[in-house]
Write a protein that holds these residues in place. Structure first.
Motif, PDB file in Angstrom:
ATOM      1  N   ASP A   1       0.797  -1.228   0.000  1.00  0.00           N
ATOM      2  CA  ASP A   1       0.000   0.000   0.000  1.00  0.00           C
ATOM      3  C   ASP A   1       0.827   1.275   0.000  1.00  0.00           C
ATOM      4  N   TRP A   2       2.154   1.199   0.232  1.00  0.00           N
ATOM      5  CA  TRP A   2       2.920   2.447   0.188  1.00  0.00           C
ATOM      6  C   TRP A   2       4.313   2.276  -0.419  1.00  0.00           C
ATOM      7  N   LEU A   3       4.673   1.049  -0.811  1.00  0.00           N
ATOM      8  CA  LEU A   3       5.993   0.854  -1.414  1.00  0.00           C
ATOM      9  C   LEU A   3       5.929   0.024  -2.703  1.00  0.00           C
TER      10      LEU A   3
ATOM     11  N   THR B   1       0.155  -6.917   4.383  1.00  0.00           N
ATOM     12  CA  THR B   1       1.315  -6.541   3.571  1.00  0.00           C
ATOM     13  C   THR B   1       1.527  -5.026   3.588  1.00  0.00           C
ATOM     14  N   HIS B   2       0.992  -4.371   4.626  1.00  0.00           N
ATOM     15  CA  HIS B   2       1.376  -2.966   4.891  1.00  0.00           C
ATOM     16  C   HIS B   2       2.878  -2.931   5.174  1.00  0.00           C
ATOM     17  N   GLY B   3       3.406  -4.040   5.673  1.00  0.00           N
ATOM     18  CA  GLY B   3       4.841  -4.256   5.795  1.00  0.00           C
ATOM     19  C   GLY B   3       5.141  -5.690   5.374  1.00  0.00           C
ATOM     20  N   ALA B   4       6.161  -5.895   4.584  1.00  0.00           N
ATOM     21  CA  ALA B   4       6.506  -7.246   4.128  1.00  0.00           C
ATOM     22  C   ALA B   4       7.969  -7.249   3.688  1.00  0.00           C
ATOM     23  N   MET B   5       8.568  -8.424   3.687  1.00  0.00           N
ATOM     24  CA  MET B   5       9.940  -8.541   3.215  1.00  0.00           C
ATOM     25  C   MET B   5       9.955  -9.359   1.926  1.00  0.00           C
ATOM     26  N   ALA B   6      10.783  -8.912   0.980  1.00  0.00           N
ATOM     27  CA  ALA B   6      10.972  -9.637  -0.270  1.00  0.00           C
ATOM     28  C   ALA B   6      12.456  -9.948  -0.440  1.00  0.00           C
TER      29      ALA B   6
END
Length: 508
Positions: free
Chosen positions: A99-101, A336-341
């Motif tokens: 939502d923001w990156l 997934t407002h925060g997530a690692m890839a």
């Protein structure tokens, strides 16, 4: 019986060595550096000092170390996407968000590595086990997992009004403010009984109040659910039961008119200053000084402000009226407002996963990242609450890893300074009615409607501040004018396109 016990013991021994065999199959003989792309200004406090200790532990556990690559807040959106577009094996882990990156657009562009179930089970086993199948499914694009979600961290960013519980009781609201109607009673009491106080001294100079206030009324009086990711906040799903059909709230019906009329009444009653659209004052400071009775922001802000207010205005009993409360309409923050890839070009994707698994799940590493050195930078009491030493200044004495991509409630300490009885009561109320964000896999495609969306955004920003703060002579006529302007700007075509995009993802 002895034979049976012997068999059981043998099986137990065999089962106990399976993880060892699996771990021993992973080749960690070469020491590697895992480069971690993260948003935020490079810290000047004790982060590097703590990172050195973390790297000792990572070397011991998986023979790797972390190196941070900061995307500083100046021009961060451009620099972040540029770093992903130009990667050539120089990045391994990437903090991201849908939502923001731009997590989904970057997945589409091939910036992230698809993560197979076997990879996750082998190299990030604790993360794999802790994320439900439903949540893994929300991390898929075209059937492939691209993200590891921050799905076990209580974080409420839903908006509402902070208000003084002591003044609410004086106003006859013994149980506090729990509706827009109560809020009007509260403001009226302050206006009539606190001559030196502005009920809500809103800083209306910016545009953020428009979607928060208009959306707050909407979610309180309808079952509509906000869809994130659009340039203008007028696209909602109909309800929990029918989330994938777009609401026509901004084009039809009485509720937007009712909102405009109420705001006009409140403006005329003087619940905010007449020049609110130009005012740039610090509402929080004013509330802490007893000069205003409310502040509109989100739950996380309230949790800390409640403590501050009790110190500066003893007995104020700062409460929180959350938008959607009347309709029990509450959506959890997108997982997934925060997530690692993992970077598509990573030279060490397996080790990157192993490092992430430790960042997210290893208690010693996690606590170093979140709090620093125990006993020196913080202490934990017998109730599991953490405190900072006297004189502690986070900007000097703290750590700033900006780990927003896998925070873990199982390892978090609660801040001893906060009022957890009140906070937990609020969280329990939220848990009783919340639903998961239903649009986690939807990727808004602007290519067909970009110009029209810009026009809609201009219309919204022209009309909505006047509706929100009652800056008009005839609210019903202003809403009609607003709706016609949306039609003229092409909203029907835009809604048709967005509905088609939603159907393409969610239609059975």
């Amino acid at each position: 019986m002895k034979k049976l016990i012997a068999v059981i013991l043998t099986l137990a021994m065999l089962l106990s060595i399976v993880p060892v065999v699996a771990e021993s199959a992973i080749d960690t003989s070469e020491h590697v550096k895992i480069v971690y792309l993260v948003t935020g200004d490079k810290p000047t406090n004790r982060t590097d000092e703590v990172l050195a200790k973390i790297n000792e532990l990572l070397t011991e556990k998986v023979n790797a170390e972390l190196e941070f690559r900061w995307i500083e807040w100046t021009d961060w959106q451009t620099q972040y996407n540029l770093a992903l577009a130009t990667q050539s094996g120089d990045i391994d882990l990437i903090g991201t968000a849908t939502d923001w990156l731009d997590a989904w657009p970057n997945s589409q562009k091939g910036a992230f590595l698809p993560l197979s179930e076997d990879m996750l089970k082998t190299y990030a086993p604790k993360t794999w086990e802790s994320v439900s199948e439903a949540h893994w499914n929300l991390c898929k694009y075209n059937g492939e997992i691209y993200l590891m979600p921050e799905d076990n961290y209580a974080q409420w960013t839903n908006h509402g009004f902070m208000y003084r519980g002591d003044w609410a009781r004086e106003a006859g609201l013994e149980n506090g403010v729990h509706s827009w109607e109560d809020l009007g009673v509260y403001f009226k009491y302050i206006k009539e009984n606190k001559p030196d106080v502005i009920p809500w001294d809103a800083n209306g100079n910016g545009s953020s109040y428009s979607p928060q206030m208009a959306g707050g009324w909407q979610t309180s009086h309808t079952g509509n659910i906000a869809i994130e990711g659009f340039p203008v906040a007028i696209f909602y799903g109909e309800s929990k039961e029918n989330p994938y059909t777009l609401s026509r709230y901004y084009l039809e019906g009485d509720e937007l008119v009712n909102f405009a009329k109420t705001m006009k009444e409140w403006a005329d009653a003087g619940y905010w200053r007449a020049d609110v659209l130009n005012y740039t004052g610090d509402v929080v400071t004013e509330m802490e000084e007893g000069k205003t009775g409310a502040h509109q922001h989100h739950t996380q802000t309230w949790t800390s402000e409640r403590t501050t207010m009790e110190r500066k205005q003893p007995g104020s009993d700062l409460g929180f009226f959350w938008f959607g409360e009347e309709a029990s309409n509450l959506i959890s923050l997108n997982i997934t407002h925060g997530a690692m890839a993992v970077a598509a070009q990573s030279k060490n994707p397996e080790r990157a996963l192993m490092v992430y698994d430790l960042m997210r799940n290893d208690p010693e590493i996690y606590h170093l990242m979140q709090y620093g050195f125990e006993g020196e930078m913080y202490t934990v009491d017998e109730n599991g609450l953490f405190s900072r030493p006297d004189g502690f200044e986070d900007s000097v004495d703290g750590v700033s890893f900006n780990f927003w991509w896998g925070r873990n409630d199982n390892l978090e300490y609660r801040n001893a300074q906060l009022d957890w009885d009140a906070i937990q009561k609020m969280y329990d109320a939220y848990d009783a009615v919340k639903i998961d964000y239903p649009y986690g896999q939807y990727i808004y495609d602007n290519s067909m409607v970009g110009v029209f969306m810009d026009n809609l955004s201009n219309v919204y920003n022209t009309y909505m501040p006047r509706i929100v703060f009652g800056m008009n002579d005839d609210p019903e006529a202003l809403v009609a004018e607003f709706r016609q302007a949306l039609q003229d700007a092409g909203i029907e075509m835009v809604m048709s396109e967005i509905q088609n995009q939603l159907d393409a993802v969610y239609a059975k």
